[in-house]
Design a protein around this motif. Sequence first.
Motif: not given
Lengths: 161, 362
Positions: B301, B303, B305-306, B309-310
Amino acid sequence: MSRHVICPSSELESGERRIVEVEGLSIGVFNVDGEYHALNNACPHQLAPLCEGTISGTTESDGVGEVDWVRDGEIVRCPWHNWEFDLTTGESVFNPHEVRAGTFEVDVEAPADAGAPDEACACDAESYGTELAGDEPPVETYDVDVEDEAEFGEEMVVLRV
Amino acid sequence: MAQGAGERTPSDPGEAPTLIDCDVHQSWASDEEIRRHLPLEFDRYGVNLPNLLYNNPGGVMREDAAPAEGELPGTTPENVAAEHLDPYGIDYAVLTGHATNLALLPNRRYAAALARAYNAWVQEDWLPADDRLLGSILVPPQAPEAAADLIREFGEDDRFVQVLMNTASPRPYGQSFYWPIYEAAAEMDLPVAMHPHHDGLGISNPPSGAGYPGSYFEWHNILPAVVMGQLNSLVTEGVFVEYPDLDVVCIEGGFGWVPHLLWRMDKNWKGLRSQTPWLERPPSEYVIEHVRFTSQPIEEPERPEHLRQIFEMMHAEETLLFSSDFPHWDGDSPDHGLPPLDDDLESRIFAENARELYDLPR
């Protein structure tokens, strides 16, 4: 900046590459249609050995369904994930302004100025798509006669890091 | 080999593994290596596997990993060790080969004979060569009874740690036609893995319901659609209810879609559960408990950090296994493929989840 004599120019002909280790870096030195270019052999994506990939061209389009083959011989494709980079600039094809491979200065110098190839370059260089230089640095076999040097001496490929 | 490789060192004997690679593709250099294990009936067939009709502009095998120009990488245990296991300090590598596409063959008896020959080749030429190599029992899903026989035969050898089949098939994997495979795998205490290989060819369906993609690029983008279809079928048809000890591994099918599918299944289950009353719990719970996903090709992604999150949404601390896909073009580096993670999640993804799944020594 340090200076490294890579090989006689006759040993790096158009379309060929040589991968050398200098200053702790792996660097690909390429002859693209008579011009020399050097790229960091580490892809900005996952640090894969970018310079060991296929050299070819790429495509452009003037409209949907139209494809032109362009920049033949100027593109190297990383062997991991196939990202395309322009050998002459280090810029990626998909995002030339933000994704680039590191580049280095490389040029040819007259034999009198250049000196013999670096020990490290001549002996430890990985060659890809071209034959390794002979065990003996070829310059040692040249006629050192001053009169003949201009005619028979070879230009040397010199990398600056 | 990539720069930066070698930052990890192999775990010392007696120490827990720190890096397990769940997708390493070994190849035969010559068809003869497989053919010598074929019964005489099929000797004249040789190794006749379907070739992909899409071309990758850079080729599929990593040029930098080839032992010599023009040779294929990964054709000897020594090459796999020198190019991959040694430089990265890999403790175990699960071999996945290059033959799951035998699932695309219409001749079911030949597919079964080829699978048996492949497994014999792994057993004789690969597993004894290096203690770090773990085998997968390749099975022909189009011949479930023959597949079950192979699982029981090669499952006796504990160097084989899972069953392996293609993701692409003529019908979804939850259907009872395939249950002999799951029954044998559960009996032998082996997970069943699926890996894409030339999805859309032979007797398999197009890689997505939309039909045949027009380029390798379009085809490769949509490969996870097949995995989604198989997982959806496995859960709703009740495979994990019928075989409560069965685990499934989805190799190289992506994972960014996992939260979406789990949420959608759970949401629909609330209103539509009457069609599958055998499901005793929300569908997502079966997936998190029974299904594992491999990391390569890592999602990238915008970013980083995404991605974390996933990982959180899909319960990666339980469900995600590191894989490199060595020596393929789209492989991930153990050192640089994933973004920095906290130590606990990193050890789960890079070793502990696989160690538990495959019951490897601590």
